[in-house]
Motif scaffolding. Sequence first.
Motif, mmCIF file in Angstrom:
data_model
loop_
_atom_site.group_PDB
_atom_site.id
_atom_site.type_symbol
_atom_site.label_atom_id
_atom_site.label_comp_id
_atom_site.label_asym_id
_atom_site.label_seq_id
_atom_site.Cartn_x
_atom_site.Cartn_y
_atom_site.Cartn_z
ATOM 1 N N GLY A 1 0.757 -1.026 -0.010
ATOM 2 C CA GLY A 1 0.075 -0.008 0.115
ATOM 3 C C GLY A 1 0.780 1.357 -0.109
ATOM 4 O O GLY A 1 0.582 2.206 -0.620
ATOM 5 N N ALA A 2 1.837 1.375 0.685
ATOM 6 C CA ALA A 2 2.789 2.422 0.729
ATOM 7 C C ALA A 2 3.535 2.584 -0.492
ATOM 8 O O ALA A 2 3.771 3.803 -1.089
ATOM 9 C CB ALA A 2 3.839 2.218 1.944
ATOM 10 N N LEU A 3 3.957 1.428 -1.155
ATOM 11 C CA LEU A 3 4.762 1.432 -2.375
ATOM 12 C C LEU A 3 3.668 2.225 -3.388
ATOM 13 O O LEU A 3 4.132 3.080 -4.167
ATOM 14 C CB LEU A 3 5.017 0.185 -2.801
ATOM 15 N N LEU A 4 2.490 1.682 -3.486
ATOM 16 C CA LEU A 4 1.308 2.360 -4.575
ATOM 17 C C LEU A 4 1.208 3.874 -4.126
ATOM 18 O O LEU A 4 1.050 4.733 -5.079
ATOM 19 C CB LEU A 4 -0.016 1.545 -4.410
ATOM 20 N N ARG A 5 1.097 4.181 -2.966
ATOM 21 C CA ARG A 5 0.911 5.797 -2.416
ATOM 22 C C ARG A 5 2.150 6.687 -3.001
ATOM 23 O O ARG A 5 1.942 7.579 -3.372
ATOM 24 C CB ARG A 5 0.745 5.880 -1.099
ATOM 25 N N GLN A 6 3.111 6.114 -3.102
ATOM 26 C CA GLN A 6 4.358 6.650 -3.435
ATOM 27 C C GLN A 6 4.835 6.463 -5.010
ATOM 28 O O GLN A 6 5.945 6.996 -5.036
ATOM 29 C CB GLN A 6 5.674 6.224 -2.351
ATOM 30 N N ALA A 7 3.986 6.032 -5.405
ATOM 31 C CA ALA A 7 4.521 5.716 -7.095
ATOM 32 C C ALA A 7 4.543 6.913 -7.718
ATOM 33 O O ALA A 7 5.399 7.096 -8.715
ATOM 34 C CB ALA A 7 3.313 4.883 -7.658
ATOM 35 N N GLY A 8 3.833 7.943 -7.534
ATOM 36 C CA GLY A 8 4.123 9.259 -8.140
ATOM 37 C C GLY A 8 3.465 9.519 -9.396
ATOM 38 O O GLY A 8 2.226 8.825 -9.536
ATOM 39 N N ASP A 9 4.000 10.052 -10.395
ATOM 40 C CA ASP A 9 3.527 10.530 -11.493
ATOM 41 C C ASP A 9 3.362 9.125 -12.587
ATOM 42 O O ASP A 9 4.131 8.573 -12.750
ATOM 43 C CB ASP A 9 4.490 11.326 -12.430
ATOM 44 N N PRO A 10 1.970 9.009 -13.015
ATOM 45 C CA PRO A 10 1.473 7.786 -13.856
ATOM 46 C C PRO A 10 2.596 7.664 -15.081
ATOM 47 O O PRO A 10 2.603 6.469 -15.755
ATOM 48 C CB PRO A 10 0.288 7.728 -14.023
ATOM 49 N N ALA A 11 2.920 8.798 -15.712
ATOM 50 C CA ALA A 11 3.769 8.744 -16.788
ATOM 51 C C ALA A 11 5.194 8.142 -16.566
ATOM 52 O O ALA A 11 5.856 8.057 -17.561
ATOM 53 C CB ALA A 11 3.873 10.136 -17.286
ATOM 54 N N ASP A 12 5.640 8.144 -15.271
ATOM 55 C CA ASP A 12 6.907 7.589 -14.904
ATOM 56 C C ASP A 12 7.042 6.047 -15.232
ATOM 57 O O ASP A 12 6.013 5.476 -14.643
ATOM 58 C CB ASP A 12 7.194 8.020 -13.538
ATOM 59 N N GLU A 13 7.875 5.448 -15.945
ATOM 60 C CA GLU A 13 7.925 4.083 -16.013
ATOM 61 C C GLU A 13 7.893 3.297 -14.977
ATOM 62 O O GLU A 13 6.979 2.257 -14.904
ATOM 63 C CB GLU A 13 9.334 3.869 -17.039
ATOM 64 N N ARG A 14 8.658 3.673 -14.063
ATOM 65 C CA ARG A 14 8.382 2.893 -12.704
ATOM 66 C C ARG A 14 7.255 2.771 -12.002
ATOM 67 O O ARG A 14 6.736 1.812 -11.338
ATOM 68 C CB ARG A 14 9.652 3.585 -11.636
ATOM 69 N N ALA A 15 6.361 4.111 -11.977
ATOM 70 C CA ALA A 15 5.334 4.347 -11.472
ATOM 71 C C ALA A 15 4.313 3.343 -12.360
ATOM 72 O O ALA A 15 3.285 2.849 -11.651
ATOM 73 C CB ALA A 15 4.737 5.714 -11.490
ATOM 74 N N TYR A 16 4.435 3.369 -13.499
ATOM 75 C CA TYR A 16 3.319 2.482 -14.244
ATOM 76 C C TYR A 16 3.444 1.062 -14.103
ATOM 77 O O TYR A 16 2.405 0.304 -13.833
ATOM 78 C CB TYR A 16 3.966 2.765 -15.861
ATOM 79 N N LEU A 17 4.767 0.514 -14.006
ATOM 80 C CA LEU A 17 4.962 -1.095 -13.873
ATOM 81 C C LEU A 17 4.802 -1.385 -12.531
ATOM 82 O O LEU A 17 4.194 -2.363 -12.114
ATOM 83 C CB LEU A 17 6.489 -1.174 -14.000
ATOM 84 N N THR A 18 4.801 -0.244 -11.468
ATOM 85 C CA THR A 18 4.284 -0.418 -10.065
ATOM 86 C C THR A 18 2.846 -0.652 -9.978
ATOM 87 O O THR A 18 2.205 -1.634 -9.388
ATOM 88 C CB THR A 18 4.763 0.658 -9.015
ATOM 89 N N SER A 19 2.216 0.025 -10.691
ATOM 90 C CA SER A 19 0.565 -0.009 -10.772
ATOM 91 C C SER A 19 0.098 -1.276 -11.171
ATOM 92 O O SER A 19 -0.696 -2.111 -10.853
ATOM 93 C CB SER A 19 0.139 1.037 -11.600
ATOM 94 N N VAL A 20 0.979 -1.633 -12.482
ATOM 95 C CA VAL A 20 0.702 -3.063 -13.164
ATOM 96 C C VAL A 20 0.959 -4.227 -12.108
ATOM 97 O O VAL A 20 0.027 -5.194 -11.841
ATOM 98 C CB VAL A 20 1.393 -3.212 -14.381
ATOM 99 N N ALA A 21 2.362 -4.067 -11.328
ATOM 100 C CA ALA A 21 2.391 -5.118 -10.475
ATOM 101 C C ALA A 21 1.402 -5.088 -9.287
ATOM 102 O O ALA A 21 1.201 -6.269 -8.880
ATOM 103 C CB ALA A 21 3.716 -4.954 -9.740
ATOM 104 N N VAL A 22 0.739 -4.055 -8.844
ATOM 105 C CA VAL A 22 0.026 -4.229 -7.619
ATOM 106 C C VAL A 22 -1.537 -4.309 -8.020
ATOM 107 O O VAL A 22 -2.460 -5.131 -7.413
ATOM 108 C CB VAL A 22 0.065 -2.863 -6.904
ATOM 109 N N ARG A 23 -2.105 -3.770 -9.498
ATOM 110 C CA ARG A 23 -3.366 -4.072 -9.774
ATOM 111 C C ARG A 23 -3.536 -5.027 -10.635
ATOM 112 O O ARG A 23 -4.558 -5.104 -10.914
ATOM 113 C CB ARG A 23 -3.658 -2.535 -10.360
ATOM 114 N N GLY A 24 -2.498 -5.493 -11.467
ATOM 115 C CA GLY A 24 -2.683 -6.433 -12.537
ATOM 116 C C GLY A 24 -2.628 -5.832 -13.800
ATOM 117 O O GLY A 24 -2.432 -4.644 -14.296
ATOM 118 N N VAL A 25 -3.066 -6.607 -14.651
ATOM 119 C CA VAL A 25 -3.022 -6.095 -16.162
ATOM 120 C C VAL A 25 -3.859 -5.180 -16.603
ATOM 121 O O VAL A 25 -3.973 -4.496 -17.670
ATOM 122 C CB VAL A 25 -2.890 -7.327 -17.273
#
Length: 265
Positions: free
Chosen positions: A214-238
Motif C-alpha cells: 500500500g505504501a509503495l502504491l501511494r508513493q508511486a508518483g506520476d503515472p507517466a513515470d515508467e517505474r510508477a506505471y510498472l508498479t501500478s501493473v504489479a499491484v493492480r494487475g494487467v
Amino acid sequence: MFWLLLLLPAWAVAGLACTRLCLAALRAAAREATDTAGHGHALTLYEAAFLSGGPRRVADVTLVSMARQRRLLLAHTGWATVVDPRGRDEMERSVIGAIGPGGQSRIAPVRTAAAAADSVRALADRLVGAGLAVPDDTRSVAAAVRRVRLAAAAVCALGVAALALPAPDDMPRLLIALWFSLPLALTLGCLAITRMEVHPYARWASPTGQRLVGALLRQAGDPADERAYLTSVAVRGVHAVGEPDLRAAFAHREEYLGEHQRRRG
C-alpha cells in the motif's frame, strides 16, 4: 431416529472445520508475533507483484516490462515474440525460456511456465523468510474460513433434510431443529470471532507485506513515470495496462485460457 444419522455428520463437519480454522489462526498469530524483519524492507517490482497477485502476477509484470522496452513483442492476437533474447535478470530469462527456441509462443502458456519457474519460487521463499509473504500454513487461514462457511451450509442442508424425514412421535420437530442449531451456532460463532480477531490475510501477502504494498502504491508518483506505471501493473494487475494493444494481448490470453479449460472439461 433417522435424524440422528444426519446430526452426527453435521457435528463432525462443523467440529472439524472449526478445529482447522482455530489451528490455522494460532499458527498465523504465532508467525506474525515473531516476524518483524520485514518492516523496513524496500520492495522491488517483482516482490510487489508477488505480494499482490502471486507467481502469475510476477510473470505478467515481466511480460509488460519487456514489451514496453521493445525487447518482447506482445501482439494483440495473444502471441509473444522475442526481440532481444538476452534476459536482464532471472525473471526475464524465465520468460524467454518459456517462449522456447522458436522465439514465439502464445502468451497464456508462457505466463503459466514463467510463474512456475525456479526464480519465482526463490522469490517466494525470500519473501516468506522476511515475513512479507504468507507461508502455506498461514495462507490456510482464508481456506479454513471458506471451509467453515461450507460447513455451516452443510449443517443447514442436513437440518432441512432431517426435518423433512418423518419425525418420531416422542420428538417434536422444534427439538430436532434445536439440535441442529448447535453445530450451526458453532460455525457461525467461529466465523464471527475470526472476523473480529484474526487479521484479514490476503492470499499472498502478510499484514506487513500488505502495508508495504500500500505504501509503495501511494508513493508511486506520476503515472507517466515508467517505474510508477510498472508498479501500478504489479499491484493492480494487467487491468492497469494503458496501451490498447497490450490490453488486447492479455485479453486474448484470458480467452485462450477459457477455451483451453473448456476443452479439458
